[in-house]
Enzyme design. Structure first.
Site, PDB file in Angstrom:
ATOM      1  N   HIS A  17      38.556  40.547  45.175  1.00  7.19           N
ATOM      2  CA  HIS A  17      39.134  39.973  43.980  1.00  7.19           C
ATOM      3  C   HIS A  17      40.552  39.377  44.547  1.00  7.19           C
ATOM      4  CE1 HIS A  17      40.425  38.272  40.194  1.00  7.19           C
ATOM      5  NE2 HIS A  17      41.345  39.389  40.100  1.00  7.19           N
ATOM      6  N   ASP A  19      43.730  37.388  44.200  1.00  9.38           N
ATOM      7  CA  ASP A  19      44.664  36.906  43.322  1.00  9.38           C
ATOM      8  C   ASP A  19      45.570  36.473  44.422  1.00  9.38           C
ATOM      9  OD1 ASP A  19      44.436  38.102  40.607  1.00  9.38           O
ATOM     10  OD2 ASP A  19      44.443  39.994  41.991  1.00  9.38           O
ATOM     11  N   ASP A 129      38.304  39.031  35.732  1.00 11.83           N
ATOM     12  CA  ASP A 129      39.572  39.449  35.493  1.00 11.83           C
ATOM     13  C   ASP A 129      40.335  38.812  34.333  1.00 11.83           C
ATOM     14  OD1 ASP A 129      41.296  41.701  35.218  1.00 11.83           O
ATOM     15  OD2 ASP A 129      42.686  41.134  36.988  1.00 11.83           O
ATOM     16  N   HIS A 355      45.248  33.605  36.850  1.00 10.30           N
ATOM     17  CA  HIS A 355      45.295  34.167  35.761  1.00 10.30           C
ATOM     18  C   HIS A 355      47.000  35.170  35.926  1.00 10.30           C
ATOM     19  CE1 HIS A 355      42.602  36.543  38.076  1.00 10.30           C
ATOM     20  NE2 HIS A 355      43.192  37.738  38.042  1.00 10.30           N
TER      21      HIS A 355
END
Length: 916
Positions: A17, A19, A129, A355
């Site tokens: 994941h 980010d 997420d 996000h």
């Protein structure tokens, strides 16, 4: 005897994941990405059993890697085409609620376009997420050819990292469920019931593997509706597991009754679809964790670093609501559409949309870079707007103004909100432009301009009718042209600033005006003042009185409804973090109710009147010293005992309350110099409507939400997301509050139906898994906020207020042009459309990159069927499209016009092809 039951299948999907920026700034994460990708490619080269790796559903991971290693593109293409790497479907993993409807669509469009350059597009609605999920996700997915969505939040009783409670009252007994949008579109929804790291770091050593798999299989089996169990082999920024193949060989030896596959999303989803039980639970609309205790829905990211949300709203509006439609109109008149520039601007903007970025829950360095990206994207949008309006202005026939004066200075005002618009416009007009060459006596040139021009004059519309205005002489000023066919051309010109109300500008169109220079001319036709009594503003629709404490009493003259006590401020402490607001135990709100305000009239013009209201609150300067100690030792925010400091600082809030002649709403602009920390400031707007439900603008819908949360909700705060507005109404009465970049609101559970809009939240830590101080998130210094109060008659009348709230975010655009003939009339709409009962909202108008067709998109604001009438104003073929702007081959209407039924909550895209 051997069992006749087929084996349970363990699908291990490797992923990270990613980010792009979060607890480290972008380039630190970027360097980590390069290392991660290098090692992944090395594993794939040396281990043929390592079948696939999922790149988090976002193509920007590929872009960021190729930024450093462009020579490895062919290798990535090969791996995507072989199915060992994924591509798309998104460009970035966005926050769905803090990015606009069109930004969500462009994210899909660019992700698909980029993916096709590598190989197959990953057709999976991937929301691992997101801090809540939009209600129209299923419709967007279906229109993009995606039938399955996976998500990590919003369903069941979830806590930190989605840990599942023992409550029997769950929204689905399985991790698989039907997920429906309000229009009825459906996808299979798969919840990460054990989070997206339930298969990370699988042990190879048998004893450790036995303990791991006993737990992992039991946990996955608990919620799976089929024999196909999902194990996600990775987590945030997780490197690929180099010994995974060996670990799976160990698992096969330990558990011969299970089948272990190093799988991928395509194979897993296909297997699950083929084995689903006949009945699944159905969840509908938004997934916002409303069946939880309310502490970990992470909605308060909507108020972290509000200045970032405001910059984002400005940027999105410039691109999708101004630059694109103006460029599309110019394209229809023969100007090339700037695909490359707009694509670059969108990509740059969307790099701020992950996000952890747009949510304001990262370290301070992230936001330093985000500001630069916003400025870059806005700069491109401004350039496209200037070029498009200049071109269109040159196509408008302004010869009618020559009959009034050969010295007329014509200009056009464009409305691109999608609705007929009236608004106050300020335009700076150049008179007596005089060019000069290098080496000439520039001072003499400037003096000649000053001597030969006058700032006196008057304003007329396209019919020659005089228009009330206010003007000011800005003097002789330097300027320059950058012609396409020669060197730059410097000049001097007298500049006159003219402010007036441009009334009833056609929807998706323009009106023409001209400044008529005339020495000694009076200011213009007389107009009655909008100040009708002390501290009172009034037009044909509203009367607004400012009370001694600065609150507003507003009369809606169209239905006789009065609203009292509007606009007081509330200040409380905050000992939470960037993710979550937490008021200190026992803290009492400080408000401006009953506090005398300084009230001054600062503008009384024909088009607008403005009062300035100043409040000064005495508030604690920060939390007390316990908070820093609790942060440093990672005391959970729910256990914190910190209070507000006993030391006080002043908070002076200057609010400009304005009413224009034709507008049906009261505007407010607040500015303040924040010198306090660890607190929240809200504007409080009692609607006088106490109802169980309210409405908020969201992604391609006006979402209906419960004012009183579910019984599981224990958080005293019930803040929620909004885009352009929030609305509370009942029969005959309603109040819509529009905003610019104020994404957090709460409708209080009081007798007044008070709408509380957060305009500042100050906090000093990131939160989550470590100790990350964020002093910039205290938002010290100058802050500002804008909103509009739009009363209405409830029920169907609310849609008029919704349109006004959308229009509030989209400023009119003005451009000076010359005296000339042209193919365009002095006033017209460039795209005529209407929707029955005004229930439709225009989302975008642009030119498709692949075919060069105009594509416009609308959506139904209500559950009632409506009808869309489109008239392109020229002979062209119309066709229904989708959010990917594909041409399905079916033509509608004829001769450039069509009537299209629009079901409740439906998103409709219409393509226009000139060649029929």
């Amino acid at each position: 005897m051997p069992s006749s039951q087929p084996k349970a299948v363990i699908h291990v999907i490797s992923h990270t994941h990613w980010d792009r920026e979060w607890y480290m700034p972008y380039e630190a994460h970027h360097a980590k990405l390069i290392q991660t990708m290098d090692e992944l490619l090395a594993i794939m080269d040396r281990d043929p059993e390592y079948r696939s790796f999922y790149l988090d559903g976002q193509t920007i991971v590929l872009d960021d890697y190729l930024q450093v290693y462009p020579e490895k593109r062919e290798k990535l293409v090969q791996l995507v085409q072989e199915g060992r790497l994924s591509a798309g479907p998104w460009y970035i993993l966005q926050d769905e609620f803090l990015t606009s409807s069109e930004a969500n669509v462009r994210n899909l469009q660019i992700g698909h376009r980029d993916s096709r350059a590598f190989g197959p597009v990953s057709k999976l609605g991937y929301f691992p997420d997101s801090f809540g999920n939009m209600g129209q996700a299923a419709q967007l997915m279906q229109q993009a050819g995606i039938t399955t969505a996976v998500f990590g939040r919003g369903v069941k009783a979830t806590g930190f990292n989605n840990s599942v409670s023992e409550s029997p009252d769950l929204e689905s007994p399985y991790s698989e469920m039907n997920w429906d949008s309000p229009d009825g579109s459906r996808v299979l929804g798969i919840l990460f019931a054990n989070w997206y790291n339930n298969g990370m770091e699988i042990p190879e050593e048998p004893a450790a593997a036995k303990a791991f798999w006993d737990h992992a299989i039991a946990s996955a089996s608990r919620y799976a509706s089929t024999r196909h169990l999902l194990l996600m082999n990775g987590c945030d920024h997780q490197p690929a597991q180099a010994n995974l193949s060996a670990a799976l060989r160990t698992a096969r030896e330990l558990y011969p009754d299970y089948e272990f596959i190093h799988s991928n999303w395509d194979d897993y989803v296909k297997a699950v679809h083929s084995d689903l039980p006949p009945e699944l639970s159905t969840i509908k609309g938004e997934l916002r964790g409303q069946r939880t205790d309310g502490w970990f829905s992470l909605v308060n990211t909507a108020s972290a670093r509000i200045y970032i949300k405001q910059l984002n709203q400005q940027n999105q509006t410039m691109l999708e609501k101004i630059a694109e439609p103006l460029a599309a109109f110019a394209h229809a008149q023969g100007r090339p559409y700037p695909h490359g520039l707009l694509n670059y601007a969108w990509r740059t903007l969307m790099q701020n949309h992950p996000h952890d970025s747009i949510c304001g829950c990262s370290v301070d360095e992230v936001y330093h870079e985000m500001r630069t990206r916003f400025e870059k994207s806005k700069g491109v949008a401004a350039s496209v707007i200037a070029d498009s309006t200049a071109f269109l202005g040159g196509q408008i026939d302004t010869t009618g103004f020559a009959a009034i004066s050969r010295d007329s200075a014509p200009f056009a005002v464009f409305s691109t909100s999608g609705y007929e618009d009236s608004g106050v416009v300020t335009v700076e007009l150049e008179l007596g432009r005089r060019y000069f060459k290098p080496g000439e006596a520039q001072a003499e040139t400037a003096a000649i301009v000053g001597r030969d021009t006058t700032a006196d004059g008057y304003l007329v519309d396209a019919d020659g009718k005089r228009v009330p205005f206010v003007s000011s002489d800005l003097g002789v000023r330097f300027g320059y042209d950058l012609p396409a066919d020669k060197f730059r051309q410097p000049y001097f010109a007298r500049v006159v600033s003219v402010t007036f109300e441009a009334a009833a500008i056609p929807a998706m169109g323009y009106g023409s005006f001209a400044w008529i220079p005339s020495a000694g001319e009076e200011a213009g036709p007389a107009a009655a003042s909008l100040v009708t009594a002390p501290n009172t503003l009034e037009n044909d629709f509203l009367r607004v009185s400012i009370q001694t404490d600065g609150t507003l009493t507003m009369l809606d003259k169209t239905n006789g409804q009065t609203f009292d006590g509007l606009g007081y401020y509330e200040n409380v402490g905050d000992v939470g973090n960037e993710y979550i607001f937490k008021q200190p135990n026992g803290d009492t709100a400080i408000t401006t109710r009953g506090l005398a305000a300084d009230i001054r009239l600062v503008e009384d013009a024909p088009h607008r009147a403005v009062y300035e209201v100043t409040h000064t609150l005495d508030i604690p300067e920060s939390a007390d010293e316990r908070l820093q100690a609790e942060i440093a030792t990672m005391v959970p925010f729910l256990e914190r005992q910190a209070q507000r400091s006993s030391k006080r600082v002043p908070l002076s809030i200057v609010t400009r309350v304005s009413l224009s002649r034709s507008e049906r709403g009261v505007r407010a602009h607040a500015s303040f110099d924040n010198q306090a920390k660890d607190h929240r400031l809200r504007v409080m707007l009692p609607s006088g409507v106490s109802v169980a439900k309210h409405y908020a603008d969201s992604i391609f819908e006006v979402a209906e939400r419960a004012t009183v949360p579910n019984p599981e909700w224990v958080n005293p705060s019930n803040c929620q997301h909004q885009s352009a507005f929030v609305d509370v109404h009942e029969a005959g009465r309603g109040l819509t509050v529009g905003n610019k970049g104020l994404n957090e609101y709460e409708v209080l559970r009081d007798d007044s139906g008070t709408i509380a809009v957060t305009i500042l939240r100050s906090t000093g830590e990131l939160g989550d898994w470590g100790v990350f101080p964020t002093p910039d998130a205290q938002c010290l210094g100058r802050n500002e906020a804008e909103w509009i109060l739009l009363p209405h008659g409830g029920a169907d009348d609310r849609f008029r207020a919704y349109q006004a709230a959308y229009g509030f975010q989209v400023p009119l655009q003005a451009v000076q042009t010359g005296l000339h003939a042209g193919p365009l009339a002095p006033r017209q709409s460039l795209l005529n459309w209407n929707g029955a009962g005004s229930r439709l909202a225009l989302s975008s108008l642009k030119v498709n990159e692949d075919r060069g067709d105009l594509v416009a998109r609308w959506y139904n604001l209500s559950g009632e069927p409506s009808e869309l009438r489109v008239d392109a104003g020229r002979d062209a073929a119309l066709y229904e499209s989708n959010v990917l702007e594909e041409d399905n081959g079916a033509r509608i209407g004829e001769a450039g016009s069509a009537t299209v039924p629009v079901a409740g909550y439906k998103i409709v895209s219409i393509g226009l092809r000139a060649d029929k």
